[in-house]
Design a protein around this motif. Structure first.
Motif, PDB file in Angstrom:
ATOM      1  N   LEU A   1       1.034  -1.090  -0.059  1.00 51.83           N
ATOM      2  CA  LEU A   1      -0.006   0.249  -0.203  1.00 51.83           C
ATOM      3  C   LEU A   1       0.717   1.262  -0.047  1.00 51.83           C
ATOM      4  O   LEU A   1       1.898   0.801  -0.031  1.00 51.83           O
ATOM      5  CB  LEU A   1      -0.738  -0.091   1.018  1.00 51.83           C
ATOM      6  N   VAL A   2       0.054   2.025  -0.126  1.00 53.77           N
ATOM      7  CA  VAL A   2       0.626   3.547   0.062  1.00 53.77           C
ATOM      8  C   VAL A   2      -0.664   4.101   0.843  1.00 53.77           C
ATOM      9  O   VAL A   2      -1.014   4.483  -0.276  1.00 53.77           O
ATOM     10  CB  VAL A   2       1.161   4.026  -1.387  1.00 53.77           C
ATOM     11  N   HIS A   3       0.654   4.738   1.530  1.00 59.46           N
ATOM     12  CA  HIS A   3      -0.205   5.742   2.407  1.00 59.46           C
ATOM     13  C   HIS A   3      -0.056   7.623   2.222  1.00 59.46           C
ATOM     14  O   HIS A   3       1.361   7.721   2.311  1.00 59.46           O
ATOM     15  CB  HIS A   3      -0.872   5.833   3.612  1.00 59.46           C
ATOM     16  N   SER A   4      -1.048   7.769   2.348  1.00 62.58           N
ATOM     17  CA  SER A   4      -0.078   9.519   3.026  1.00 62.58           C
ATOM     18  C   SER A   4       0.550   8.614   4.274  1.00 62.58           C
ATOM     19  O   SER A   4      -1.011   9.362   4.836  1.00 62.58           O
ATOM     20  CB  SER A   4      -1.139  10.818   2.868  1.00 62.58           C
ATOM     21  N   LEU A   5       1.398   9.676   4.718  1.00 56.62           N
ATOM     22  CA  LEU A   5       1.819   9.441   6.440  1.00 56.62           C
ATOM     23  C   LEU A   5       0.986   9.892   7.540  1.00 56.62           C
ATOM     24  O   LEU A   5       0.903   9.319   8.336  1.00 56.62           O
ATOM     25  CB  LEU A   5       3.567   9.405   6.601  1.00 56.62           C
ATOM     26  N   LYS A   6       0.726  11.310   6.378  1.00 56.14           N
ATOM     27  CA  LYS A   6       0.208  12.018   8.213  1.00 56.14           C
ATOM     28  C   LYS A   6      -1.219  11.408   8.794  1.00 56.14           C
ATOM     29  O   LYS A   6      -2.178  11.771   9.615  1.00 56.14           O
ATOM     30  CB  LYS A   6      -0.095  13.205   7.634  1.00 56.14           C
ATOM     31  N   ASP A   7      -1.691  10.593   7.490  1.00 53.93           N
ATOM     32  CA  ASP A   7      -3.409   9.726   7.277  1.00 53.93           C
ATOM     33  C   ASP A   7      -3.186   8.627   7.913  1.00 53.93           C
ATOM     34  O   ASP A   7      -4.113   7.935   8.559  1.00 53.93           O
ATOM     35  CB  ASP A   7      -4.005   9.870   6.589  1.00 53.93           C
ATOM     36  N   LEU A   8      -1.803   8.012   8.552  1.00 55.24           N
ATOM     37  CA  LEU A   8      -1.661   6.885   8.816  1.00 55.24           C
ATOM     38  C   LEU A   8      -1.534   6.445  10.066  1.00 55.24           C
ATOM     39  O   LEU A   8      -1.300   7.198  11.322  1.00 55.24           O
ATOM     40  CB  LEU A   8      -0.185   6.241   8.636  1.00 55.24           C
ATOM     41  N   PRO A   9      -2.018   5.973  11.036  1.00 53.87           N
ATOM     42  CA  PRO A   9      -2.209   6.005  12.670  1.00 53.87           C
ATOM     43  C   PRO A   9      -0.702   5.426  13.293  1.00 53.87           C
ATOM     44  O   PRO A   9      -0.051   4.841  11.892  1.00 53.87           O
ATOM     45  CB  PRO A   9      -3.444   4.529  13.236  1.00 53.87           C
ATOM     46  N   THR A  10      -0.631   6.393  14.140  1.00 59.88           N
ATOM     47  CA  THR A  10       0.944   6.098  14.886  1.00 59.88           C
ATOM     48  C   THR A  10       1.144   4.604  15.522  1.00 59.88           C
ATOM     49  O   THR A  10       2.422   4.204  15.270  1.00 59.88           O
ATOM     50  CB  THR A  10       1.052   7.161  15.829  1.00 59.88           C
TER      51      THR A  10
END
Length: 329
Positions: A75-84
């Motif tokens: 997958l490719v996420h925008s990291l700012k939208d990914l839970p820590t």
């Protein structure tokens, strides 16, 4: 015939653009074709505000379910939208070179945000940005903003809104023709979301070694170090990725500077800063030998320690009173 690598992505124009960038880079590293697999998340079909949807992980949950079910290989996420918090069975195997982490305010005529007249309508759906807009200009009205980038900009062109706030990286990755005036916000006074401007390439723990090596070759250690610090701050104050928290870690040479702000009601905020010299061996782990592998293990550990210390400063100053604890960060 060579089997294609399946890259799962949201279907928005920005997500497709970001995923296509990673796909092209991965094809070079893996020597195999990469095909995009469109996956629809709740955040893509609902028009509710991010706070109503729950904010944290709203775009990631369905994608991760598809990855775990074998519908795609990464997958490719925008990291700012990914839970820590990491997801069981998955790992973020690469954080490519970060793009511009700043926010940008778009208007029709170039009037700076601070000079917009009382009652001017500013669009954003982010609690952090809402707080920062009100801090910059208490007289404006803030309106919830959803939809793709083009539809958001159209609301300014049509006069429905006087300004909107977007991520500079998203605008650059879309490559859109911008006919609106842009005012870039300085990260010192307007820190953005943890990981903003960075992408996260996530895959399964049981992925084959050859593909994992190809994905890891996309990683930029300096980017990983900075965003790991930022996400450790966010996790330390127990705030979700859409909480009113601005964080930016700037890594120049071997000097790391971190600024973090937790926003409350207008005029209420808690800030913390840190400046440290970080040994180069922690950051630049190149090659595939034992030393590089050890350095890769050290990078997140050292970065997390720094971020946790900054979070401790915020908590000591009362940050916990300004954020709603998140159980899914």
């Amino acid at each position: 015939m060579t089997t294609a690598i399946r890259l799962g992505t949201r279907r928005s124009a920005l997500a497709m653009s970001q995923s296509s960038m990673v796909a092209r880079a991965l094809e070079e590293k893996a020597g195999r074709p990469v095909e995009l697999v469109e996956i629809v998340s709740e955040g893509d079909v609902s028009r509710a505000s991010l706070s109503q949807l729950g904010g944290t992980g709203v775009f990631a949950t369905r994608l991760r379910e598809a990855l775990l079910a074998g519908e795609c290989d990464l997958l490719v996420h925008s990291l700012k939208d990914l839970p820590t918090a990491g997801a069981p069975g998955l790992l973020v195997a690469a954080t490519p070179v970060r793009a511009d982490a700043r926010d940008v305010v778009l208007t029709r005529d170039g009037t700076p945000l601070a000079e917009l007249p009382a009652g001017a309508r500013v669009g954003t759906g982010s609690p952090r940005r809402i707080a920062q807009v009100r801090r910059a200009n208490p007289g404006v009205q803030v309106h919830d903003l959803r939809g793709n980038v083009d539809s958001r900009m159209q609301r300014v062109r049509d006069g429905e809104l006087d300004a909107i706030v977007l991520a500079a990286a998203g605008l650059a990755r879309l490559g859109s023709d911008i006919d609106l005036a842009m005012e870039f916000q300085d990260l010192g006074g307007w820190p953005t979301a943890a990981g903003q401007g960075s992408l996260a390439v996530e895959t399964r723990l049981d992925i084959d070694d050859e593909l994992l090596r190809a994905i890891r070759a996309l990683d930029d250690p300096a980017t990983r170090f900075a965003v790991t610090v930022e996400r450790a701050v966010l996790a330390g104050v127990e705030a979700g990725c859409h909480a009113p928290v601005g964080i930016h870690a700037d890594l120049t040479g071997d000097e790391l500077r971190v600024s973090a702000v937790v926003y409350g009601e207008p005029g209420v905020e808690i800030a913390a800063e840190s400046a440290e010299v970080v040994a180069q061996e922690y950051i630049h782990a190149q090659g595939g030998g034992d030393g590089a592998d050890a350095a890769r293990r050290v990078v997140p550990r050292r970065a997390s320690e720094i971020g946790t210390a900054v979070a401790g400063q915020l908590l000591d100053r009362g940050a916990s009173e300004l954020v709603t604890p998140s159980t899914t960060t």
